[in-house]
Every structure is written in C-alpha cells, then in structure tokens.
Design an enzyme around this catalytic site. Structure first.
Site, PDB file in Angstrom:
ATOM      1  N   ASN A 230       0.882  -1.178   0.000  1.00 27.03           N
ATOM      2  CA  ASN A 230       0.000   0.000   0.000  1.00 27.03           C
ATOM      3  C   ASN A 230       0.920   1.228   0.000  1.00 27.03           C
ATOM      4  O   ASN A 230       0.965   2.000   0.960  1.00 27.03           O
ATOM      5  CB  ASN A 230      -0.875   0.012   1.251  1.00 27.03           C
ATOM      6  CG  ASN A 230      -1.887  -1.116   1.286  1.00 27.03           C
ATOM      7  OD1 ASN A 230      -2.948  -1.016   0.685  1.00 27.03           O
ATOM      8  ND2 ASN A 230      -1.555  -2.194   1.966  1.00 27.03           N
ATOM      9  N   TYR A 231       1.665   1.387  -1.079  1.00 27.27           N
ATOM     10  CA  TYR A 231       2.843   2.245  -1.112  1.00 27.27           C
ATOM     11  C   TYR A 231       2.660   3.663  -0.551  1.00 27.27           C
ATOM     12  O   TYR A 231       3.434   4.091   0.310  1.00 27.27           O
ATOM     13  CB  TYR A 231       3.392   2.260  -2.552  1.00 27.27           C
ATOM     14  CG  TYR A 231       4.436   3.286  -2.811  1.00 27.27           C
ATOM     15  CD1 TYR A 231       5.605   3.295  -2.051  1.00 27.27           C
ATOM     16  CD2 TYR A 231       4.291   4.248  -3.808  1.00 27.27           C
ATOM     17  CE1 TYR A 231       6.585   4.254  -2.282  1.00 27.27           C
ATOM     18  CE2 TYR A 231       5.256   5.194  -4.040  1.00 27.27           C
ATOM     19  CZ  TYR A 231       6.397   5.199  -3.274  1.00 27.27           C
ATOM     20  OH  TYR A 231       7.356   6.151  -3.498  1.00 27.27           O
ATOM     21  N   PRO A 232       1.629   4.419  -0.999  1.00 24.95           N
ATOM     22  CA  PRO A 232       1.596   5.823  -0.537  1.00 24.95           C
ATOM     23  C   PRO A 232       1.282   6.002   0.952  1.00 24.95           C
ATOM     24  O   PRO A 232       1.471   7.093   1.482  1.00 24.95           O
ATOM     25  CB  PRO A 232       0.501   6.465  -1.407  1.00 24.95           C
ATOM     26  CG  PRO A 232      -0.238   5.350  -2.037  1.00 24.95           C
ATOM     27  CD  PRO A 232       0.605   4.136  -2.006  1.00 24.95           C
ATOM     28  N   ASP A 233       0.842   4.918   1.607  1.00 20.23           N
ATOM     29  CA  ASP A 233       0.530   5.021   3.035  1.00 20.23           C
ATOM     30  C   ASP A 233       1.762   5.211   3.906  1.00 20.23           C
ATOM     31  O   ASP A 233       1.644   5.604   5.063  1.00 20.23           O
ATOM     32  CB  ASP A 233      -0.130   3.721   3.539  1.00 20.23           C
ATOM     33  CG  ASP A 233      -1.566   3.567   3.073  1.00 20.23           C
ATOM     34  OD1 ASP A 233      -2.081   4.479   2.426  1.00 20.23           O
ATOM     35  OD2 ASP A 233      -2.152   2.509   3.361  1.00 20.23           O
ATOM     36  N   HIS A 234       2.938   4.879   3.397  1.00 20.50           N
ATOM     37  CA  HIS A 234       4.033   4.624   4.320  1.00 20.50           C
ATOM     38  C   HIS A 234       5.033   5.759   4.483  1.00 20.50           C
ATOM     39  O   HIS A 234       5.665   5.864   5.516  1.00 20.50           O
ATOM     40  CB  HIS A 234       4.756   3.339   3.937  1.00 20.50           C
ATOM     41  CG  HIS A 234       3.811   2.171   3.828  1.00 20.50           C
ATOM     42  ND1 HIS A 234       2.933   1.841   4.836  1.00 20.50           N
ATOM     43  CD2 HIS A 234       3.559   1.307   2.831  1.00 20.50           C
ATOM     44  CE1 HIS A 234       2.201   0.805   4.465  1.00 20.50           C
ATOM     45  NE2 HIS A 234       2.552   0.465   3.254  1.00 20.50           N
TER      46      HIS A 234
END
Lengths: 409, 408
Positions: free
Chosen positions: B176-180
């Site tokens: 969930n790439y942009p969450d991190h």
C-alpha cells in the site's frame, strides 16, 4: 532566524531563505519548501545542472520535465565551488539564509571549508540538512546509490515484482519523493525549534533509512513472527485483481485480511445479479485465506467478478461498487488521470503557458486554507538569477562581475 | 541557548487530538509524537483501529495489544478509548479540543462534522486550531465519499499502471505504497508549515490532504510531460535510459544485486574488477557506447554475477566506486546491514504484552533534538492520564462514564 515573526504573510515560509544544493536523489525536499513560499536559491554548477537531463524529457523542446517540476519557483545561481570566488559567494549566500539543504558527498563541503561546522558558530540558528544515500556517518557513508540501489538496499524492491522474475523497482525516482519528504519534515521540525529557541542544528537524512521506513509490515513480520516477506502476485487471493470493463479495466480489492466487508458486499451484489459462479460464494470457506489462495478459488472468483464488470463501463462500475462499499479503483494510465471526474471537479490540474504551449501542472499535494502553496508558473533557466541574487547580497555590479569572471560563472 | 535544555524534544508543548486510523494518518502523528508532541490517540473497543487486528502479532499470537503493524505507527502516543456514538464522549472530545493545537482525522469526508467535531465546530472552541483532514480524494465532489486503501490509491493515481517489467508485464507495487512515507510526509509538512504560520500570525487554519492529490504528485514530472506530448509513459522495469550496465542481477544463494553504472569512471572501475575482457573493450569506455549495448552488457553482467556472493560483491564494487546494492529483505536490514545498525535506524522497545518490539526510528537525525521513541499504547492505556489529569474529569465522574459505556 531571519524573518519577522509578526508579519502577516500570504505563504507559510515567506521571507525564509533556503539554499538548495540537492541532486535528483532528494530534490523533492526543496521543491516542497518552495511550494510553501520559501525563497529557495538553487546552486548549480557553472557547467550546467545535470538535473536538466533527467527523464522524462519533453520531446519537442528536449527540456527535462523532472527539472521543471522540481524547480519551479526557485531562483538559480551558477557557482563553481572549485574556485575561491565561488566558495566565497556560497559563504555569503549561506550567511543570508535560514536553511541549507544539500546532498553533497560526505566530506566534500568540509574539504572546501563550507560545511555546517564552518557556519554554526556565526549563525547559531541556522538549520542545515544533509541528505545522502546512507547518512553522513557510518560504515556505508561513502557508498554511492541511485534510485534503484536505494530501493534495493532499503528493502522496498524485495517487495515488488513477480515471484519467478527479478525484484522490481518502482517507477519514476520514487526514492527522491520518499527521502525528500522525510528531509523536508526534519528540516521543518528543526526550523520550528530554531524559531522558538534561536537554536539551529544539523539534520542528517539517510535515503537508505527513509526507504526502510516505507516497508509496510515487513520489518515487524520478520521481527515478531520470523517470516521474511517477499514479492508476491497481486491477485494472490480470490477477490483481488484487475477485471475487464467495456472501456478499460477495474481493480477490485475485496480481500478478507484488511477490510473484510468489501468481499461480503461484493458477493451479495453478484448474487443479486444472479451470476451463476457467485451462487456459493457466501459459504464459510470463502472467508478462509487457505481456501481463497488456491488456484481453484481464484479462478471461480475471477469468473464471477468478470461476469459483473465486463458489461459495464469503468467509471460506472467504480461508482456502483463504491456505493456498495466494495474497495476498487479504475485502472489509470497517466493520460486517463486528466479525465478523472473527481479531479476535474476539484480543479486540480493547473494549466500554464510554457514557451507558447499549454503545460498542465499537477495540483498541490495538500491544501491549506490560509497559506496555500505558490502555484507553479515557470522554471528557471541556467544561471538566470546569478546577478540578481548576488546583487541582493550587497555586492556592487562590478564586484558581481568580478565574481562571475573569477569563477561564479 | 535559551529556556530549552540540550536534549529537549522540539515539539514539546504541542498537543494533538488524533482521530486517525489505519496506515497513513497514524504514521504522520507518530513522527510528531516521537519528537515530543503530546498525541492523544482516540480509539474505541467497539471497532478496533484495523492495524490492531491485522498483525503481524508478537510470537504469532493474535491479540488487540499484540500487533506490530499497530505499534510501529503509534509509538510515543497516549492511547485512549472513546465511543463516539455516546453524546458524553463527544462532550469529552470537545473538552479536550481547546487544549489541543492540532486536530487530525482521516475518516471519510463529513464523518466528524456529523458528530459535531468538524473544523467550524472545533474552531468555535479554539479559534487558532490547526485542523487536518485526510480524506481519500477531497471533501467535496462527485466521489468525495468513496473509500480506498493504499492498494486502490496506487491504481487510481496511475502508479500501479507504470509498475511493471520493461516487456509490458504489469505487476503493481507490492505494498500500500503511498501510506508509508508519502501521504504521511505531505501531512506532516503541511502541519509544520501551519505551526510556523500560526507562530508568525496567531492564525490557525484548515488543511486537507486528499490522499489522491498527494499520491499523484509522485508522478508529477510524467503528468507535466504528458500534457505537452500526449504520450503515455511506458513501464521501464529495471532499465534506464542513462545508465548501463543497469539492473537487478541474480547471484548465488537466491540473492539479488542491483548495479547502476552511470559514469565513465564507474565503468572503468567495474571493468577493472571484472577483468581484461571488459577493460580492453574501448567501445564501452564512453556512455553512448554502453547505452547502445545495454542489453548485451546486461547479459554479461548476469553471467558474471550468477555464482557470486551478492554481499561480498557489493562491498568490492562500492569500495571501488561502483554503485551497487543487495536487494535486501527486512531480515537483511535487521541482521546484516551494518549502516542501519550504526545509525540506530531501528529502535527496540519493551512492550507490556509483546516483549521487545522493533520500531522504525526517525530517518532524519536532528543533532541537538533527536527523536525519543516510547512504546505504543495498549488499548485505553492512558484513559486516566488524558481524561483525568488533562481533561480534569474527577475519578468518580469517570467511573460513571465508564459504566455508561463512554470509554468502550
């Protein structure tokens, strides 16, 4: 800190000067500060900024759109830091600034006598941010990296790609955004401290550690459960995948691990529609991961979901699934983004003239009611502001000329 | 140096009423908590913050206080439980709100407004509040109430469509790439700018971090380029238009080594290590020659590396000035990465139920005011501190509220 605390300012960082000596590995840090109204002065070599050749290039003009995007609203000064005149001009620039953000190789600026240590006592409230591939100190401090190597070493690349092929880097200099945002955050926290207490400091950013901060649950999965997370196919589980529509595709994310209601809502809809493959999907085994991950389960779910989506347009099925609280999104190429109805409604894209053509810039990454970002207008040409900026430092015209002759240009 | 002791935390004195749940929001307030802000994390037992129920769990044993996904995003926070379906709970939140500099949430647009905790409602209690909403894609518009997670955002924002191999095989990011880092990072930058603006003017403000708008900036240069050319960018896999040899290569023991040769000096150093055949080949001495032969070089690099030890080769190449890096797993980062260990990028803290827990520390080290991580809260761990000491609700009153389910 050099700005007036009681001045009404239209932007958050108005009056704040930032010296920008970053490269493509992390330049997003100073882009964000420029967006917020800081007076960002970018130092480029007299031979030209290597960033002006970074992809993507505009085929008609040959200009780097990476450079344009990252450096709009900055001023550019060309200096040769291998000459004493260039070094002296750099000292004067730092003397006028609240913040320095640089990505020089560890030790390079110290060798010229222009590292943080050389300014700290004369400018006690100065914030100095160094962004390097692995951090300024430590056993790998002198190692080199680019976007791919940072993604590899930081653990991100191991999580993307197909299991039977090589690990895959994410597209488009993503390490620059990740490290740039951590660097901007650290810079602003240090600046806040400097504003309150007149105490500056060094902010040491490791691109490597920034990537290692971006691994979802992988670090905890290993440290708590001993499981090494590796790359896997996206459609690993029934209910997840890309499904055909009449005019494109829709990505459906109806898993049971994260937000399980998506799956139950999807099953209910498919059964209402009388899709034969969905008839037994309410049975208990369909919420068990062990069953959902079998090829048989995935094939049946794919057939059922495709039967639902293939007769509908992409945005139609997107609306319908969202109304039923099923996680999903329309598959989008870059060109499709311009047709996204929500982004149109939000007037997100910003059209500007670029050398007689209409260029469309991305909107702000966040909106602020009182201190909105400075809209992008144009990006600076090589050497564009050297005379103007050095002039502002109190150098008379002929001195600036001498600087330029001797090394500043 | 005035007032402040040498190691004082820089965000001391900032208090945050934190309604964020899940992945992206909590990672923004985590940083503020680690640097000294008093973060009041609002949760409820009626519907757990979903990372608490996702794991990974300490020793693999499920439990609401055992999830590492939760702990990593909530270090240094004060955890309280408040059942916002009860009107007494709303009253308590409103009692806390005027003591808070920042109120932040990532609910769907309109949720807090309906509970009486929207920006206008809080601003009436404290006019200089900094109020942050992180809706999926804006608080107005035809899709304002749509839901999403990082994986769907990848797709919606165009990131997914560009993540694939150079032969056109679409894969998508593995996370969930942009969450991190990205969406929390944009939120944090906005908050710090708002704090600085408030210090200068006395004025609070409303901030909206639409996660779609935030994520789409990751393709900013491609959007700009498309607007001029009308040509969609293509998946690149591990290829480059400016470096060769370039790629991730299979090594011994199922390990992979990424190598990127962008300059003639790096090529000369690599060729010297590989041996005479490459050193002597003058066609490759200049970048243009190498880029023209990128496929062939890739093949030869793979042959050279197949039986080699990735980590040893990385060290040899880096010592000679050739950019190279092992495709490290989390295990490698924790056990073999000497730089992570030397910088202390991961921090291990004792947790009352989990035992030792590894956290991401701060990727930036502030020389005078470094981060100080404290353990993530058990559910409701700080109810007495926050509702008693901070909100001033007497113990007898708190007992009644508890009885009425307000702290569920």
């Amino acid at each position: 800190v050099t700005f007036q605390l009681n001045s009404m300012s239209p932007t958050a960082l108005a009056g704040m000067r930032v010296i920008d000596l970053t490269d493509k590995s992390c330049v997003y840090a100073t882009k964000v500060l420029a967006d917020m109204g800081a007076d960002v002065i970018r130092i480029e070599p007299t031979s030209g900024d290597p960033m002006r050749t970074v992809e993507p290039l505009d085929p008609a003009s040959g200009q780097s759109m990476f450079y344009a995007y990252m450096n709009a609203n900055k001023r550019v000064v060309a200096l040769d830091l291998n000459t004493s005149a260039g070094v002296e001009a750099f000292r004067k620039l730092v003397g006028s600034a609240s913040v320095v953000v640089e990505s020089a190789k560890p030790g390079f600026l110290a060798s010229k006598g222009i590292a943080y240590e050389n300014f700290a006592s004369a400018q006690p409230s100065l914030v100095w941010t160094s962004i390097t591939p692995f951090g300024s100190r430590g056993p790998y401090a002198d190692w080199q990296a680019d976007d791919m190597i940072s993604q590899a070493m930081g653990g991100l690349m191991a999580l993307s790609g197909l299991p039977d092929r090589e690990p895959l880097r994410l597209y488009g200099e993503q390490a620059c955004y990740i490290a740039g945002l951590h660097a901007a955050s650290g810079t602003l926290i240090a600046l806040w401290h400097a504003i309150l207490h007149d105490e500056g400091q060094h902010c040491d950013v490791s691109i490597h550690a920034s990537i290692a901060h971006t691994l979802e649950n992988a670090v905890q999965l290993y440290s708590l459960e001993g499981v090494v997370r590796e790359r896997q196919i996206r459609a690993i589980e029934a209910g997840i995948g890309i499904f055909p529509c009449t005019d494109g595709e829709i990505f459906v994310y109806a898993n049971v691990g994260m937000i399980a209601s998506s799956w139950t809502n999807l099953v209910r809809w498919m059964q209402e529609e009388g899709i034969p493959e969905a008839a037994d999907l309410h049975e208990p085994k369909w919420v068990e991961q062990s069953w959902r991950r079998t090829e048989e389960a995935r094939a049946q779910a794919t057939a059922a979901i495709s039967a639902l989506t293939k007769t509908r347009a992409k945005y139609q099925v997107y609306d319908q699934m969202q109304q039923r609280h099923i996680l999903c999104a329309p598959m989008s190429q870059v060109g499709d983004l311009f047709n996204n109805p929500q982004l149109k409604f939000l007037a997100w894209f910003q059209t500007q003239d670029m050398d007689g053509r209409n260029a469309v810039w991305p909107g702000a990454p966040f909106r602020m009611s009182e201190t909105p970002r400075v809209p992008p207008t144009r990006f600076p040409a090589h050497d564009e502001h050297t005379t103007e900026v050095l002039g502002e430092l109190g150098l008379r015209g002929q001195d600036v000329g001498a600087q330029r002759m001797a090394g500043a240009r | 140096m005035k007032e402040v002791a040498l190691k004082a935390l820089p965000l001391k004195g900032i208090r945050i009423l934190d309604f964020t749940i899940g992945g992206a929001g909590p990672f923004a307030t985590k940083v503020m908590a680690d640097f000294g802000a008093e973060v009041i994390k609002i949760e409820t037992n009626t519907h757990y913050d979903f990372p608490r129920t996702m794991g990974p769990y300490a020793k693999g044993v499920k439990g609401v206080n055992r999830s590492g996904y939760y702990t990593n995003r909530n270090s240094s926070k004060n955890g309280v439980t408040l059942n916002l379906k009860k009107k007494e709970a709303i009253a308590l939140a409103k009692k806390l709100a005027p003591t808070c500099d920042i109120v932040i949430n990532n609910f769907r647009a309109g949720v807090l407004e309906r509970l009486g905790l929207g920006y206008q409602q809080i601003a009436e209690l404290r006019s200089d509040v900094i109020y942050v909403s992180m809706p999926l894609q804006g608080s107005g518009g035809p899709q304002a109430n749509f839901s999403g997670v990082g994986h769907t955002l990848n797709v919606l924002a165009g990131v997914y469509g560009l993540t694939g191999y150079e032969d056109g095989t679409l894969v998508g990011p593995g996370t969930n790439y942009p969450d991190h880092s990205v969406n929390p990072g944009h939120a944090l930058v906005a908050i710090m700018c708002a704090l600085i603006h408030r210090k200068r003017t006395g004025q609070g403000q409303y901030i909206e971090v639409s996660q779609l708008e935030s994520t789409m900036n990751l393709l900013g240069p491609s959007i700009l380029a498309y607007s001029l050319s009308g040509v969609n960018p293509q998946m690149e896999g591990n290829t480059s238009k400016s470096a060769a040899p370039y790629g991730a290569f299979a090594c011994a023991n199922r390990e992979w080594l990424a190598i990127s040769v962008a300059t003639d000096a790096q090529w000369a150093a690599l060729a010297k290590i590989i041996g005479e055949k490459w050193s002597a080949d003058t066609a490759y001495a200049k970048a243009a020659g190498r880029l023209a032969a990128a496929k062939e070089l890739r093949k030869q690099m793979q042959e050279w590396l197949r039986t080699r030890n990735a980590r040893d080769t990385m060290k040899t190449l880096q010592a000679a000035g050739v950019p190279a890096g092992v495709v490290q797993t989390a295990k490698d980062l924790l056990e073999r990465d000497e730089q992570i260990a030397a910088r202390g990028d991961f921090v291990t803290l004792d947790h009352a139920e989990m035992g030792p827990v590894v956290y991401n520390g701060s990727p930036f080290i502030l020389s005078k005011t470094p981060a100080h991580l404290r353990s993530a809260p058990l559910i409701g761990e700080h109810n007495d501190r926050v509702f008693g000491d901070w909100a001033g609700v007497p113990e007898s009153e708190r007992a009644k509220l508890k009885e009425a389910g307000v702290f569920d």
